[in-house]
Design a protein around this motif. Structure first.
Motif, PDB file in Angstrom:
ATOM      1  N   LEU A   1       0.826  -1.202   0.000  1.00 15.29           N
ATOM      2  CA  LEU A   1       0.000   0.000   0.000  1.00 15.29           C
ATOM      3  C   LEU A   1       0.860   1.251   0.000  1.00 15.29           C
ATOM      4  O   LEU A   1       0.568   2.234  -0.680  1.00 15.29           O
ATOM      5  CB  LEU A   1      -0.935  -0.004   1.215  1.00 15.29           C
ATOM      6  N   GLY A   2       1.966   1.164   0.784  1.00 17.39           N
ATOM      7  CA  GLY A   2       2.853   2.321   0.839  1.00 17.39           C
ATOM      8  C   GLY A   2       3.473   2.610  -0.511  1.00 17.39           C
ATOM      9  O   GLY A   2       3.563   3.750  -0.927  1.00 17.39           O
ATOM     10  N   VAL A   3       3.906   1.566  -1.207  1.00 14.80           N
ATOM     11  CA  VAL A   3       4.515   1.737  -2.524  1.00 14.80           C
ATOM     12  C   VAL A   3       3.509   2.293  -3.511  1.00 14.80           C
ATOM     13  O   VAL A   3       3.791   3.197  -4.285  1.00 14.80           O
ATOM     14  CB  VAL A   3       5.104   0.399  -3.015  1.00 14.80           C
ATOM     15  N   VAL A   4       2.305   1.760  -3.497  1.00 21.51           N
ATOM     16  CA  VAL A   4       1.266   2.249  -4.411  1.00 21.51           C
ATOM     17  C   VAL A   4       0.985   3.716  -4.149  1.00 21.51           C
ATOM     18  O   VAL A   4       0.861   4.533  -5.053  1.00 21.51           O
ATOM     19  CB  VAL A   4      -0.027   1.418  -4.259  1.00 21.51           C
ATOM     20  N   GLY A   5       0.919   4.082  -2.851  1.00 20.31           N
ATOM     21  CA  GLY A   5       0.670   5.478  -2.502  1.00 20.31           C
ATOM     22  C   GLY A   5       1.781   6.374  -2.997  1.00 20.31           C
ATOM     23  O   GLY A   5       1.549   7.445  -3.525  1.00 20.31           O
ATOM     24  N   GLY A   6       3.053   5.937  -2.849  1.00 22.29           N
ATOM     25  CA  GLY A   6       4.187   6.724  -3.306  1.00 22.29           C
ATOM     26  C   GLY A   6       4.189   6.889  -4.807  1.00 22.29           C
ATOM     27  O   GLY A   6       4.448   7.963  -5.326  1.00 22.29           O
ATOM     28  N   CYS A   7       3.888   5.807  -5.520  1.00 26.24           N
ATOM     29  CA  CYS A   7       3.827   5.868  -6.984  1.00 26.24           C
ATOM     30  C   CYS A   7       2.740   6.820  -7.439  1.00 26.24           C
ATOM     31  O   CYS A   7       2.910   7.574  -8.396  1.00 26.24           O
ATOM     32  CB  CYS A   7       3.590   4.470  -7.556  1.00 26.24           C
ATOM     33  N   SER A   8       1.607   6.750  -6.724  1.00 27.80           N
ATOM     34  CA  SER A   8       0.491   7.625  -7.084  1.00 27.80           C
ATOM     35  C   SER A   8       0.866   9.086  -6.909  1.00 27.80           C
ATOM     36  O   SER A   8       0.583   9.930  -7.749  1.00 27.80           O
ATOM     37  CB  SER A   8      -0.723   7.284  -6.220  1.00 27.80           C
ATOM     38  N   SER A   9       1.544   9.378  -5.782  1.00 27.52           N
ATOM     39  CA  SER A   9       1.968  10.746  -5.509  1.00 27.52           C
ATOM     40  C   SER A   9       2.981  11.219  -6.544  1.00 27.52           C
ATOM     41  O   SER A   9       2.903  12.346  -7.048  1.00 27.52           O
ATOM     42  CB  SER A   9       2.583  10.827  -4.108  1.00 27.52           C
ATOM     43  N   GLN A  10       3.940  10.349  -6.862  1.00 23.75           N
ATOM     44  CA  GLN A  10       4.958  10.688  -7.854  1.00 23.75           C
ATOM     45  C   GLN A  10       4.327  10.880  -9.225  1.00 23.75           C
ATOM     46  O   GLN A  10       4.709  11.772  -9.982  1.00 23.75           O
ATOM     47  CB  GLN A  10       6.014   9.572  -7.914  1.00 23.75           C
ATOM     48  N   SER A  11       3.363  10.030  -9.543  1.00 21.59           N
ATOM     49  CA  SER A  11       2.671  10.127 -10.827  1.00 21.59           C
ATOM     50  C   SER A  11       1.938  11.461 -10.964  1.00 21.59           C
ATOM     51  O   SER A  11       1.958  12.094 -12.014  1.00 21.59           O
ATOM     52  CB  SER A  11       1.683   8.969 -10.972  1.00 21.59           C
ATOM     53  N   LYS A  12       1.307  11.877  -9.861  1.00 15.96           N
ATOM     54  CA  LYS A  12       0.597  13.164  -9.884  1.00 15.96           C
ATOM     55  C   LYS A  12       1.562  14.323 -10.095  1.00 15.96           C
ATOM     56  O   LYS A  12       1.263  15.273 -10.805  1.00 15.96           O
ATOM     57  CB  LYS A  12      -0.178  13.348  -8.578  1.00 15.96           C
ATOM     58  N   LYS A  13       2.744  14.222  -9.460  1.00 24.22           N
ATOM     59  CA  LYS A  13       3.747  15.263  -9.607  1.00 24.22           C
ATOM     60  C   LYS A  13       4.219  15.359 -11.051  1.00 24.22           C
ATOM     61  O   LYS A  13       4.346  16.445 -11.621  1.00 24.22           O
ATOM     62  CB  LYS A  13       4.940  14.981  -8.686  1.00 24.22           C
ATOM     63  N   VAL A  14       4.480  14.192 -11.653  1.00 20.63           N
ATOM     64  CA  VAL A  14       4.909  14.143 -13.053  1.00 20.63           C
ATOM     65  C   VAL A  14       3.822  14.705 -13.960  1.00 20.63           C
ATOM     66  O   VAL A  14       4.102  15.449 -14.909  1.00 20.63           O
ATOM     67  CB  VAL A  14       5.277  12.700 -13.464  1.00 20.63           C
TER      68      VAL A  14
END
Length: 246
Positions: free
Chosen positions: A23-36
């Motif tokens: 869940l933590g990894v998915v959350g981080g990817c989601s946040s990074q994806s939004k930034k990109v």
């Protein structure tokens, strides 16, 4: 933050760890994806803003660049383009603020350094302007250092440092022997110093590679008048008026 729930039963510990980490990894990817995504959107709007700016559609340019700034306020290129717009609008204070931020974010971009140098020169900060032009010209990533060298020369002329200006114009011509702006500036410089034959020679080199402009034709008239070439001076004047009447 990763939340891990620990239980006494070892069999239940590993599934909780795996799920929590996943869940933590998915959350981080989601946040990074939004930034990109925000950065990509900001870049898209900035590019549109620049195109509108180049086309003289300043209101549309402002709308796109303001939007780009909101999407990615820490982008050097967005701040750079917004500064160029504010410079065009005559708001030098705001332009300076965003130029400084852009340079702070990316102090190696030669186009940015050259444009900030131009802004500094236009606002009377001549020494700092030449420093930025030099940084731009010396950058290994700058494919047209003749622009920065010529700008340094123009700025030094405003300081009445004619020998320094000539040195920079010659540096520009060493990089590009046919660079029109440097040739024209050398013609102007020599005319102002009373070297009319040299001025004519540089202007002839300019004319060989460039379309006639109002400024070059006006200088042509002045040079040939000083040299006593009345017919040539009148011809240049006629061409200038034809150009103005288009």
């Amino acid at each position: 933050m990763l939340l891990i729930i620990i239980k006494n039963n070892i069999k239940t510990l590993f599934p909780i760890l795996i799920i929590s980490i996943s869940l933590g990894v998915v959350g981080g990817c989601s946040s990074q994806s939004k930034k990109v995504d925000r950065q990509s959107a900001a870049n898209y709007n900035a590019q549109l803003g620049v195109k509108y700016l180049q086309a003289g559609r300043l209101k549309l340019a402002n709308g796109k660049l303001v939007k780009a700034l909101k999407q990615d306020p820490e982008s050097s290129s967005v701040n750079h383009y917004y500064a160029l717009l504010q410079q065009k609008l005559g708001d030098n204070k705001t332009a300076d603020k965003h130029f400084k931020k852009a340079v702070k974010l990316d102090h190696k971009d030669p186009e940015l350094l050259n444009n900030y140098g131009s802004h500094l020169c236009q606002t009377g900060h001549y020494v700092k302007a030449v420093e930025h032009f030099d940084l731009a010209a010396q950058s290994p990533f700058y494919t047209t250092p003749e622009f920065a060298y010529t700008n340094s020369g123009i700025c030094l002329r405003k300081m009445r440092d004619h020998s320094g200006a000539e040195m920079y114009f010659r540096k520009a011509l060493q990089k590009n022997t046919d660079f029109g702006s440097a040739l024209f500036q050398m013609a102007k410089l020599n005319y102002d110093q009373g070297n009319f034959a040299k001025a004519q020679a540089f202007l002839l080199r300019y004319d060989e590679k460039n379309q006639p402009a109002v400024e070059s034709l006006a200088l042509c008239t002045k040079i040939n008048t000083r040299l006593g070439e009345t017919a040539k001076a009148e011809s240049c004047t006629e061409k200038k008026f034809r150009l103005l009447s288009r």
